[in-house]
Enzyme design. Structure first.
Site, PDB file in Angstrom:
ATOM      1  N   HIS A   1      45.059  42.961  47.079  1.00 48.01           N
ATOM      2  CA  HIS A   1      43.798  42.667  47.773  1.00 48.01           C
ATOM      3  C   HIS A   1      42.982  41.644  46.986  1.00 48.01           C
ATOM      4  O   HIS A   1      42.442  40.684  47.559  1.00 48.01           O
ATOM      5  CB  HIS A   1      42.978  43.954  47.935  1.00 48.01           C
TER       6      HIS A   1
ATOM      7  N   HIS B   1      48.615  47.653  43.944  1.00 49.91           N
ATOM      8  CA  HIS B   1      48.180  47.550  45.342  1.00 49.91           C
ATOM      9  C   HIS B   1      46.828  46.830  45.424  1.00 49.91           C
ATOM     10  O   HIS B   1      46.651  45.896  46.223  1.00 49.91           O
ATOM     11  CB  HIS B   1      48.075  48.958  45.932  1.00 49.91           C
ATOM     12  N   GLU B   2      45.901  47.254  44.599  1.00 45.01           N
ATOM     13  CA  GLU B   2      44.573  46.633  44.609  1.00 45.01           C
ATOM     14  C   GLU B   2      44.623  45.196  44.105  1.00 45.01           C
ATOM     15  O   GLU B   2      43.827  44.349  44.531  1.00 45.01           O
ATOM     16  CB  GLU B   2      43.594  47.453  43.764  1.00 45.01           C
TER      17      GLU B   2
END
Length: 443
Positions: A23, A19-20
């Site tokens: 980003h 998920h990170e």
């Protein structure tokens, strides 16, 4: 316990780190300076700074990770340094950076489902058991031995595929057209009319309520315990029990019930051994359990489900991965909406205890089950983070949409109220999830 905890930590670490990574990747593509990418939290164990000035770190608590960006330029920053700040980006770029995390979770689920389809998995064949009387399946004409080959015209290869195709119908109601191959080899259609059922763990499996279940295999003697009634009667390891007391269509559960009902009474068993059918007369030993006299054979029983290999080509695997991810995400959103309206029980919300338990269970079942579990949790993580709740990625996206419409960011007062409301809502949901976990644990 340790195995379950390890499976949970690995799952959470992989999914949150991915998920990170979403980003981070889009931030770098937009020219935003990333100060740190940490796998884990707390004290840093290992770190390295790359040529872009990003510190890559592994921290002591392996429960996910985080990305720290340069939100505002440092004092006395040059024009180039100001341009590297997150808050200096256009609203479209900020939107893309924030949305990338949940989107990467959904993409990961597509990749995992596609990989499973290409590698192939062993799944139970969609051979149905006899439905209980007056259930929708019984009224549709389903009988034991029907093998489901299609649902509403869509080909089905396994029970898992049939179950997924019918789960939404079982919760929301409606009709489904089952194409089945009967035990005699004929193709038939069964129209299944299902009333909407509330999804509630205490109410049991919604498909079983509708009368749909797998046909259980004939019981097989796995181990004959020395000195027991089974050994005295001449039962052997590997014997397949076809009938007991004249009753056929047995499974292990039914056979155990019959044996318990015949303490110290002669009970003829029809047994298949080495290709031959024999009759073995057993006399179950009598035992008293909780004040009730029951019969025991002292043999271990099992059964082998009819399994099929489910495998698809690369392109079909990819399309199935996309479809399964989209369907699961949409199903999750519908269930959330139905929780709000009261059509689905709030007891379906699970917290870390239940998620950890499932992680351990699926890991013990094998790599395929564990990967499917990772895909499911990745979708849940993506959908949850896209909800328009302040404190989540979806809350920031909501603010950016307001900024696009207004032409300027929302007032600080709005942001403060939203943060407080979002924090309170998340705390309430976490409390409910933990309550449900503990209720299941001590039920």
């Amino acid at each position: 316990m340790l195995f379950t905890l390890l499976a949970f930590v690995v799952a959470l670490g992989v999914l949150i780190t991915f998920h990170e990574l979403g980003h981070y990747s889009v931030a770098r593509w937009c020219g935003v300076r990333v100060l740190r990418f940490s796998v884990g939290f707390g004290r840093v164990l290992i770190k390295r700074v790359d040529r872009h000035g990003t510190e890559w770190a592994i921290s002591v608590l392996p429960l996910g990770g985080y990305v720290k960006m340069q939100d505002d330029p440092p004092p006395g920053a040059t024009a180039a340094q100001r341009a590297e700040s997150f808050n200096a980006q256009s609203v479209g770029r900020r939107f893309a950076i924030v949305a990338a995390g949940p989107i990467f979770n959904l993409v990961l689920a597509v990749v995992l489902y596609a990989a499973l389809s290409m590698a192939g998995t062993q799944e139970p064949a969609a051979v149905l058991g006899q439905p209980a009387p007056d259930t929708p399946a019984a009224m549709a004409g389903v009988v034991r031995g029907d093998r489901v080959t299609a649902v509403d015209g869509q080909s089905m290869r396994s029970w898992n595929e049939v179950r997924w195709a019918l789960l939404d119908r079982a919760s929301s109601g409606g009709s489904a057209r089952l194409t089945v191959a009967t035990a005699g080899g004929a193709d038939r259609e069964r129209i299944l009319n299902i009333s909407a059922q509330q999804l509630d763990p205490s109410l049991g499996d919604p498909l079983l309520v509708a009368g749909l279940s797998l046909a259980m295999p004939a019981p097989v003697v796995r181990n004959v315990i020395a000195g027991g009634a089974g050994e005295r009667a001449g039962l052997k390891d590997g014997d397949v029990i076809l009938a007991a007391g004249g009753r056929g269509d047995l499974d292990s559960r039914v056979l155990v019930n019959i044996i318990q009902q015949h303490p110290e009474q002669a009970l003829p068993l029809s047994v298949r051994r080495a290709g031959q059918t024999l009759t073995v007369d057993v006399v179950p030993a009598a035992e008293t359990v909780e004040g009730k006299r029951i019969g025991r054979l002292n043999v271990q029983l099992g059964g082998d489900l009819d399994m099929v290999e489910v495998r698809y080509g690369p392109w079909e695997s990819l399309t199935r991965g996309v479809t399964r991810t989209a369907d699961t995400a949409w199903f999750s959103l519908k269930m959330m909406g139905r929780m709000v309206t009261g059509d689905v029980s709030w007891r379906n919300i699970s917290g870390p205890v239940t998620i950890a338990d499932y992680a351990g269970q699926t890991a013990r079942l094998g790599w395929a089950a564990y990967i499917a579990y990772l895909a499911l949790i990745s979708i849940s993580l993506g959908v949850l983070n896209l909800l328009p709740i302040p404190m989540l990625d979806g809350g920031h996206l909501l603010y950016y949409l307001i900024e696009i419409v207004r032409g300027s960011p929302p007032p600080e007062r709005w942001l403060d109220i939203g943060q407080r409301a979002g924090l309170g809502l998340l705390a309430a949901l976490m409390g409910l999830a933990l309550f449900n976990d503990l209720s299941r644990l001590f039920a």
